[in-house]
Design a protein around this motif. Sequence first.
Motif, short mmCIF file in Angstrom:
data_model
loop_
_atom_site.label_atom_id
_atom_site.label_comp_id
_atom_site.label_asym_id
_atom_site.label_seq_id
_atom_site.Cartn_x
_atom_site.Cartn_y
_atom_site.Cartn_z
N ARG A 267 1.08 -1.14 -0.12
CA ARG A 267 0.19 -0.04 -0.06
C ARG A 267 0.89 1.15 0.03
O ARG A 267 1.80 1.43 0.85
N HIS B 155 0.76 5.12 0.86
CA HIS B 155 0.23 5.91 1.68
C HIS B 155 0.28 7.58 1.32
O HIS B 155 -0.17 8.40 1.80
N TYR C 30 4.63 11.68 3.67
CA TYR C 30 4.58 12.01 5.08
C TYR C 30 4.31 13.38 5.47
O TYR C 30 5.21 14.10 5.38
N ARG D 161 3.62 0.75 2.67
CA ARG D 161 3.40 -0.58 3.86
C ARG D 161 3.45 -1.74 3.01
O ARG D 161 2.38 -2.02 2.31
N CYS E 73 -8.79 7.91 13.99
CA CYS E 73 -8.09 7.89 12.65
C CYS E 73 -9.09 8.10 11.43
O CYS E 73 -8.98 8.64 10.65
N ALA F 142 -8.42 9.65 7.69
CA ALA F 142 -7.32 8.39 7.25
C ALA F 142 -8.29 7.14 7.52
O ALA F 142 -9.44 7.10 8.01
N THR G 117 -1.62 2.86 10.09
CA THR G 117 -0.38 3.32 9.17
C THR G 117 -0.69 4.56 8.08
O THR G 117 -0.13 5.36 7.75
N ASP G 118 -2.23 4.54 7.88
CA ASP G 118 -2.72 5.64 6.76
C ASP G 118 -2.60 6.93 7.31
O ASP G 118 -2.87 7.84 6.54
N TYR H 1 -0.05 8.43 8.37
CA TYR H 1 1.05 9.22 7.93
C TYR H 1 0.87 10.15 6.73
O TYR H 1 1.55 11.23 6.46
N ARG H 2 -0.48 9.82 5.95
CA ARG H 2 -0.79 10.81 4.91
C ARG H 2 -1.49 12.07 5.08
O ARG H 2 -1.96 12.96 4.49
#
Length: 635
Positions: A52, A54, A57, A70, A235, A240, A261-262, A264-265
Motif C-alpha cells: 500500500r 500511503h 509523510y 506499507r 483515525c 484516514a 499506518t494511513d 501518515y498521509r
Amino acid sequence: MTVLGDGAAALYETGPVPGPGGWPVTYEQVATGNLPVVEQPSPVPRLSAGLRLHGEYQGSGFTEPKYIARRGDGQVVQLSRLLYLVASSVDGVRDAEAIAHRVSARFGREVSGENIRYLVEKKLEPLGVTVPEGQEDDEVDAPRSDLLLALKGHRVIFNERRTAKIARSLAWLHRPVAVALVLGSAVAMDVWLFGFFGAIEPVLEVLDQPVLILVVFVLTVASLVFHEFGHASACRYGGARPGCIGCGLFLIWPSMYTDVTDVYRIGRGGRLRTDLGGVYFNVVFMLAMAGAYFATGAQFFLATVYLGHFEIMEQLMPAVRLDGYYILGDLAGVPDLYGKIKPILLGLVPGPRGDRAREEVAGLKKSARAIVATWVLTMVPLIIGELGYALWNLPRILTTMIRSLTEQLVGTGAAFVDGKIVEGLVGTIGCVMLLCPMAGVVYLSVKIGGRIVRAAKRATADRPRLRLVICALALAGLTGLSYAWMSGVTPKPLPKQPPIAPILQPGVPTEEPPPARQASTPDRPTDSGAPSDTVPGGPSGSAGASAVPSAGQTSRGASASASPSASASASPGRGATRSPAPASGGPVTEPVSSPPESVPASPTPTPSESVPVSPTPSPSPPPASDSATPAPATS
C-alpha cells in the motif's frame, strides 16, 4: 525450374519478408548472415503482494519530503519522491520505457528506461516493494526491522471492514464539543473520587472477594479493547482509513494494537489526535464505569476507574513503543525514534564513522533534531542504568521470583484439589502475572545478549586485536560480576512477606508466624532482679522457652505442656518459622525445636525453678546466641 529475370529477382530480394520474431529482414541479410539484433521485450515490474502506498509523510521532521509505503507483511518503508513515483507507476502492465515516460512527466526531469530498471532492481526490490524478475508469485521475503521493543506474534481480532464500521459509529466522540464534555466530566469525577469518596476503599473491597477480582479483570480487558477503538475512530475522524485491530506480545506481555499506518498521509494534528485517541477512550470508559456505580452501587466499578488511571500513565510513557512514544515521534516528525539512536550516538564520535552518522541525521530539521537528540541522550543512560541495576540484583530477583512462583503454583493446585474453583482461577491469574515478568527477563537477556555479540563481531570483523581486547574486557566483567554474586556482595533476597492481595495467592499464609527459638538450659541461678523464664509446672511440669515471646505469642503459663518431652515453643507451630530479619535485610531461619532431653530429676528445686513467672513478657533482651540447648525436666 523457372528462372526469374534480373528485375524481378532484384525487386523480390529487396522486399521485406516476415523473419524470426516478426522482425522484417531481406533475403540478402539472410544470405550474408547480417541479421539485425532482435531486442527482447522489456520486463514488466510488479508490486509485491499487499503493498500500500500511503503518500507523502505530512508534517515530517525531515528537510526533504518522505513518502510512506506499507508492505503486505506490515513493514513500513520510507521512500524518496523519485522512488515513490516509480512505485506508484508500476501496475503490472507498463514496461520500463512506459514507466519512464510517466515518471518523467510527473518528476519534472527526464528519466530513461535504463534508469527505471536500475531503480527497480537496486532500490525497490531490496525493500520488498517490487517482485524480483522471473518470480511467478507476488510474495516477497524482504528484510524486516529487528525491533527489540516491538509487538510480536500478531493475530487479527477485528478485520479492516469491522474496524472501519465500529470506528465510523464512534467517530462523533472526537468532535470538539464531545471532547470538552468528556474532559470536564472526568475532572469532576476525579475530584469526587479522590477528594471525597476515597479511591482505595473500592480496591480493598475487590481484593477481599475472589469473584470481584475476576470481574475487574474482565472489565480491564474490555477497557483495553475500547482503547484500541479510540485510535481507530480518531483515525477515521481525521480522514484516514484505519486497518485491523489485533493482539500480540509486547516483550512477553499480551498487548493489543491498531493498524493506523494511513495516518501518515494526514497532517500532524490528525496523527496526534489518533495517538491520543486511546487514552481519551480510556477516560470515556472510566466515566461509563462511574455511571454504572451510581446506577448499581457496586464499588468494583470504582476499582476499575482507579486502575484505569494507571493504565493511562503507562500508555503515556515515551520509553517503549506505547502511545507516548508515538506522540513524541509525531511531535518531532520522525516515525522511528529508536532508529535514530545509533546515528546520533555515533555522531558524537570523531572520525569517518562519526561523519557518516552526522550525515544521516543531517536530513532532520533543527527542531526535530533537538527533540530526537534530547530523547536519545535521556533514554540511553536510563536503559543502561536499568540493565546494570538488573544484573547487579539478578540473584535476588531470581531467588525471589522462583520462591514466589513455587508457592503460587502449589497453592493454586491445592485450591483446585480442594474444589475451590474460583480461588483456583484467581490463583491462575496470579501465576500468569508471575510467569510474564520471568519470561520477560529471559527474553530480554537473550535478545540483548545476542545483539551485543553480533554488534561486537561486526565492529571487529577485520580487527583481531580489538576483538581480543573486547573479549578480555567482557570476560573480566563477567568474572567480577560472578564473584559479586557468589560472595554475597550483591543484595540478599528479600525475606518472605505475607501477600498484599491474598486472593491472588491461594494457599499462601497471610500472616508471617512469629519467630521460633528453642529452649536453653539454665546452668546457673538467675539474677534476683529478673524473673526466670521457667514455668512451675507441678509434679509433671516442663521447662518453658528461654526466648522472649513475640507480640502474637500467648502467655507462658498457658503454653506450658504437661509432658516432659513436649516442645518448648510458646505457640503451636512456631518451631519451623523464621525470625524477623536483621538490620542487614537478610533472612534468618531458625532451626526446628527438638524435644528436650530427659535428665535425672533434681531432689530439690534450683533457685531458678522457685521464681514465679511474670504474667507479661520479660523486658530483658533476647539471648546473644541463637543456639538452643535442652532444658532439664522438673520433678
